[in-house]
Write a protein that holds these residues in place. Sequence first.
Motif, PDB file in Angstrom:
ATOM      1  N   CYS A  90      29.834 -19.739  28.339  1.00  0.00           N
ATOM      2  CA  CYS A  90      30.204 -18.314  28.378  1.00  0.00           C
ATOM      3  C   CYS A  90      29.688 -17.691  29.672  1.00  0.00           C
ATOM      4  CB  CYS A  90      29.604 -17.605  27.162  1.00  0.00           C
ATOM      5  SG  CYS A  90      29.877 -15.826  27.111  1.00  0.00           S
ATOM      6  N   VAL A  91      30.563 -16.946  30.341  1.00  0.00           N
ATOM      7  CA  VAL A  91      30.158 -16.323  31.609  1.00  0.00           C
ATOM      8  C   VAL A  91      29.466 -14.976  31.371  1.00  0.00           C
ATOM      9  CG1 VAL A  91      32.048 -17.440  32.854  1.00  0.00           C
ATOM     10  CG2 VAL A  91      32.372 -15.117  31.963  1.00  0.00           C
ATOM     11  N   HIS A  92      29.399 -14.548  30.094  1.00  0.00           N
ATOM     12  CA  HIS A  92      28.859 -13.218  29.790  1.00  0.00           C
ATOM     13  C   HIS A  92      27.399 -13.291  29.393  1.00  0.00           C
ATOM     14  CE1 HIS A  92      33.252 -13.030  29.043  1.00  0.00           C
ATOM     15  NE2 HIS A  92      33.109 -11.886  29.697  1.00  0.00           N
ATOM     16  N   TRP A 140      26.304  -8.402  26.601  1.00  0.00           N
ATOM     17  CA  TRP A 140      27.764  -8.237  26.473  1.00  0.00           C
ATOM     18  C   TRP A 140      28.213  -8.583  25.043  1.00  0.00           C
ATOM     19  CZ3 TRP A 140      31.773 -11.370  25.002  1.00  0.00           C
ATOM     20  CH2 TRP A 140      33.069 -10.960  25.338  1.00  0.00           C
ATOM     21  N   HIS A 188      36.856 -12.830  25.159  1.00  0.00           N
ATOM     22  CA  HIS A 188      36.424 -13.770  26.199  1.00  0.00           C
ATOM     23  C   HIS A 188      36.967 -15.191  26.048  1.00  0.00           C
ATOM     24  CE1 HIS A 188      32.239 -15.107  24.366  1.00  0.00           C
ATOM     25  NE2 HIS A 188      33.038 -14.723  23.398  1.00  0.00           N
ATOM     26  N   CYS A 222      36.017 -18.141  28.730  1.00  0.00           N
ATOM     27  CA  CYS A 222      34.850 -18.890  28.267  1.00  0.00           C
ATOM     28  C   CYS A 222      35.265 -19.981  27.273  1.00  0.00           C
ATOM     29  CB  CYS A 222      33.856 -17.941  27.586  1.00  0.00           C
ATOM     30  SG  CYS A 222      33.405 -16.553  28.646  1.00  0.00           S
TER      31      CYS A 222
HETATM   32 ZN    ZN Z   1      31.976 -15.177  27.383  1.00  0.00          ZN
END
Ligand code: ZN
Length: 253
Positions: free
Chosen positions: A42-44, A48, A84, A88
């Motif tokens: 996950c890029v968050h 978030w 997402h 992700c």
């Molecule tokens: Zn994410």
Amino acid sequence: MQITYATRAAPGLPNEDHVVAGPDWVVVVDGATAVPGLDTGCVHSVVWLVRNLAGALAVRLTTEPEADLRELLAAAIKTTCEAHAGSCDLTNPDSPSATLTMLRRRGDELDWLVLADSPLVLDVNGRIEVIIDDRVARLPGYTVEAVRAARNDPDGFWVAGACPEAAYEAITGALPVTSVRRAGLFSDGASRLVELFGLLDWHGLLDELDGAGPVELIRRTRAAEQAAIEAGRDLRRGKPYDDATAALVTFER
Ligand SMILES: [Zn+2]
């Protein structure tokens, strides 16, 4: 129904707890801190995730006041996944997750949902009832691999993350609203005076929240954390301070 709450980040860190409330409901969300360096897919941030879950729940609790809490949570997890899925890998077993507790008045009933370790404390006609999902405290091991294998598994524990089905594994219940004098919702960072430091019992924690208020309860928790650090005490999960959120619910009678 009156709701009073406070949330405070661990000093110097972003707050991975969140709280949202409406006229007759309140939700406390506590994001699981990521293991440093672990690939979550996950890029968050965890912040978030908790904000998306809390926001999606707030919309549904407001617009679908009669819906089953498990269905509301499953829908909120699904909405968060959709936000997402394009960026992700939600099949990653270390995808970000959160615990949460919610309480809602629906007519003459007070209903709740507890998923993972954010306790709910109810004063039922003077008797204290503590609703805790302690599955996460009963794992055979706490290595990264052991926790990964147990997350959202029937033999392990369930959390709100990438799996809407987890909502149906939450602890739920209901009582006539007239039987509940007051209620407290806590992230586990705000229940440390009981669970980690043993300075209060659950009744005492609810009294502290009710009498002194959530800001003072968290201030007292920070003082206990500071004292433990100065005494060189080894704290659970290596966290000297934790994000802390507490919400008090009372009723006009
Ligand atoms: Zn994410």
